[in-house]
Motif scaffolding. Structure first.
Motif, PDB file in Angstrom:
ATOM      1  N   TRP A 115       0.855  -1.191   0.000  1.00  0.00           N
ATOM      2  CA  TRP A 115       0.000   0.000   0.000  1.00  0.00           C
ATOM      3  C   TRP A 115       0.886   1.235   0.000  1.00  0.00           C
ATOM      4  O   TRP A 115       2.072   1.164   0.345  1.00  0.00           O
TER       5      TRP A 115
ATOM      6  N   LEU B 248     -11.604  -0.682   0.899  1.00  0.00           N
ATOM      7  CA  LEU B 248     -10.614  -0.225  -0.068  1.00  0.00           C
ATOM      8  C   LEU B 248     -11.301   0.014  -1.405  1.00  0.00           C
ATOM      9  O   LEU B 248     -12.048  -0.848  -1.887  1.00  0.00           O
ATOM     10  N   GLU B 249     -11.054   1.172  -1.995  1.00  0.00           N
ATOM     11  CA  GLU B 249     -11.616   1.482  -3.315  1.00  0.00           C
ATOM     12  C   GLU B 249     -10.678   0.920  -4.380  1.00  0.00           C
ATOM     13  O   GLU B 249      -9.832   1.625  -4.924  1.00  0.00           O
TER      14      GLU B 249
ATOM     15  N   LEU C 158      -6.020   7.203   0.003  1.00  0.00           N
ATOM     16  CA  LEU C 158      -6.785   7.052   1.242  1.00  0.00           C
ATOM     17  C   LEU C 158      -8.034   7.908   1.269  1.00  0.00           C
ATOM     18  O   LEU C 158      -8.868   7.741   2.166  1.00  0.00           O
TER      19      LEU C 158
ATOM     20  N   THR D 241     -10.689   5.428   1.023  1.00  0.00           N
ATOM     21  CA  THR D 241     -10.643   4.349   2.007  1.00  0.00           C
ATOM     22  C   THR D 241     -11.513   4.715   3.205  1.00  0.00           C
ATOM     23  O   THR D 241     -11.436   5.828   3.712  1.00  0.00           O
TER      24      THR D 241
END
Length: 559
Positions: A314, A402-403, A427, A430
């Motif tokens: 990430w 999570l997108e 984020l 998110t």
């Protein structure tokens, strides 16, 4: 970009479009026409029962006019050949003629009973933007960095948005990733007592020093132009100083406002008061703090995901900086620091934007294309496991949304073109599932936007992962196998279903009922971009429409 083949009818020389002399006009028209037509099929024609199969075509009605298209790619709706509409002149028998963009826009406006005087101009602006991008791209040199080449490959934009490349403001070509732009940020000095920042902001200091009593703040030149009126006062009285261009160029990534700094290896997410698709792309003040808060909270989550699913990565957002000059400038000058992908990928691993993998071959390394074509089903199985498993586990086990859409996921490939890592970023999209995280102590204005209830969170996960991401990549993978695309597509989804069933058996918790329903064939949620754009509403109000689930097992199919 889908290729809509030219019609067989000879053009009337008296009705030639002046754009026909532009070699980029036809592909720009194809991109804009295809995007609007997909939106119509998904959001309006299908739900209203106005779409019917007719031999190799789908026939739909828009404002009473029959339109037919050849479609492949399942729910991704890729077109083979030109859309046509039935034209009747003076009572004569109707004839099928190629459908152009102004005609489709007029039909959509009539069907939706008008009420949006901006819509036609936005669609046309998107078409003109693609033509301008293609012209500038033809003269530009692509980046040598393979990751950046993939970031700058999304010429046509979102395939299910009515105006995916329409951008407000002027001068945007100078900063567009699709044109292989590079530019130096402008460096401001913020009087030290007015600096607002949290977390690790060392990457911002690397852009140069500021006079005594000031702190450096890189700024996007386009944003400074947009904020010129608001900046006059602070620049005149010394609260800000303009230190000129920064010492080196940065490279815009697919989101336009986020750039990569080769000097530090970090990314900077600037504010832009510009509408791109459905949103004005500024960093709201609560999103600045929210990014740092989520970075702190998600570090242990991603550590556990990486242990369970090796190859999970990430891009954290460890800090931000802005200036306390009122909300407008606090948000407008706010810049978020983001880790760069080369810092998190393993040795010998090349990150590639998933959006480029979905769009076709442009910006995708040759090794990846060759390996994908050589063994598409096995390649796809590895891809699904790398991307889908950690997204599902984040939601079910950790209560994190999570997108994972194609602009928020980088896939890491080894030297042979095999998918070995998945890198998740941004984020802003998110979220934390309500009731699964203790947000006590956070200001309400920050805590609220960080949370989704479980149902809303699952809709976002299912749309981004399955509809926006996996369906688009699967359609592209199937199209690389000549003559057998439909059969390959079915095989891809069968393998995906088997992988997800294995995940469900081995990893999920008792709260995984939404995945069980999905594997049983429940429809998938698809975001209604046409609806929200037609209503001129905020993107956060966008609803979903159901689309067929390609994971559904047909009668008699399961062994």
């Amino acid at each position: 970009m889908d290729r809509l083949l030219l019609g067989s009818h000879a053009p009337d020389p008296h009705t030639l479009d002046p754009h026909a002399l532009d070699p980029h006009a036809a592909p720009a028209e194809e991109a804009a026409l295809g995007a609007l037509l997909r939106c119509w099929l998904r959001e309006v024609g299908g739900p209203r029962g106005h779409v019917h199969g007719a031999g190799p075509h789908l026939t739909l009605r828009v404002a009473g006019t029959p339109v037919r298209v050849r479609v492949r790619g399942g729910i991704a709706l890729r077109f083979d050949g030109p859309p046509e509409h039935l034209v009747t002149v003076q009572g004569a028998e109707g004839r099928w003629r190629p459908l152009d963009l102004p005609s489709l826009v007029a039909l959509v406006e009539r069907e939706l009973d008008g009420g949006n005087e901006e819509f036609a101009a936005q669609v046309q602006a998107g078409r003109e933007a693609v033509a301008a991008i293609l012209a500038a791209r033809a003269r530009a040199v692509p980046p040598a960095d393979p990751w950046l080449a993939s970031e700058q490959a999304l010429v046509a934009g979102h395939p299910f948005h009515p105006a995916p490349k329409a951008r407000s403001g002027d001068g945007w070509l100078d900063y567009a990733p699709e044109t292989h732009a590079r530019f130096a940020p402008r460096l401001l000095g913020v009087r030290a007592d007015l600096v607002v920042q949290e977390g690790d902001t060392a990457a911002l200091d690397a852009f140069g020093g500021a006079p005594p009593g000031y702190v450096p703040l890189p700024a996007h030149p386009w944003q400074l132009d947009l904020l010129a009126a608001e900046l006059r006062g602070p620049l005149a009285d010394g609260r800000l100083v303009d230190l000129g261009p920064g010492p080196r160029a940065v490279v815009p990534t697919s989101s336009v406002r986020t750039v990569y700094d080769p000097g530090t290896g970090m990314c900077l997410k600037f504010s832009l008061d510009v509408r791109i698709t459905n949103c004005v792309r500024k960093n709201a003040w609560y999103e600045l703090s929210g990014a740092v808060e989520l970075t702190r909270r998600l570090a242990p989550v991603f550590a556990r995901l990486a242990r369970r699913f090796p190859g999970t990565r990430w891009l954290s957002e460890p800090g931000y900086r802005s200036a306390a000059l009122g909300t407008r400038l606090l948000e407008g000058l706010g810049v978020i620091v983001r880790t760069g992908p080369w810092a998190v990928c393993g040795p010998g691993t090349t990150p590639v934007l998933a959006g480029a993998l979905a769009a076709g071959a442009d910006g995708v390394p040759e090794a990846v294309l060759a390996r994908r074509a050589a063994d598409p089903v096995a390649w796809w199985e590895a891809y699904v496991e790398r991307v889908a498993f950690p997204v599902l586990d984040a939601f079910f086990r950790h209560g994190v949304v999570l997108e994972a859409h194609v602009q928020n996921v980088l896939v890491g490939f080894d030297a042979s073109g095999w998918p070995v890592e998945a890198v998740f970023r941004d984020l802003e999209g998110t979220k934390l599932v309500t009731g699964r995280h203790d947000l006590t102590g956070l200001p309400g204005e920050v805590a609220g936007p960080l949370s989704y209830d479980a149902a809303r969170g699952w809709d976002r996960v299912a749309y981004c992962l399955f509809v926006n991401h996996l369906a688009e990549v699967a359609a592209t993978v199937s199209s690389t196998v000549a003559g057998t695309a439909d059969g390959v597509l079915r095989a891809l989804w069968a393998v995906a279903r088997e992988s997800l069933e294995r995940y469900a058996a081995e990893h999920t918790t008792d709260s995984a009922e939404p995945l069980t329903r999905l594997l049983a064939g429940a429809p998938l949620p698809a975001k209604a971009n046409l609806g929200v754009r037609w209503a001129r509403a905020a993107d956060r109000t966008a609803g979903y429409v159901p689309v067929p689930n390609p994971l559904r097992v047909a009668e008699g199919e399961r062994r």
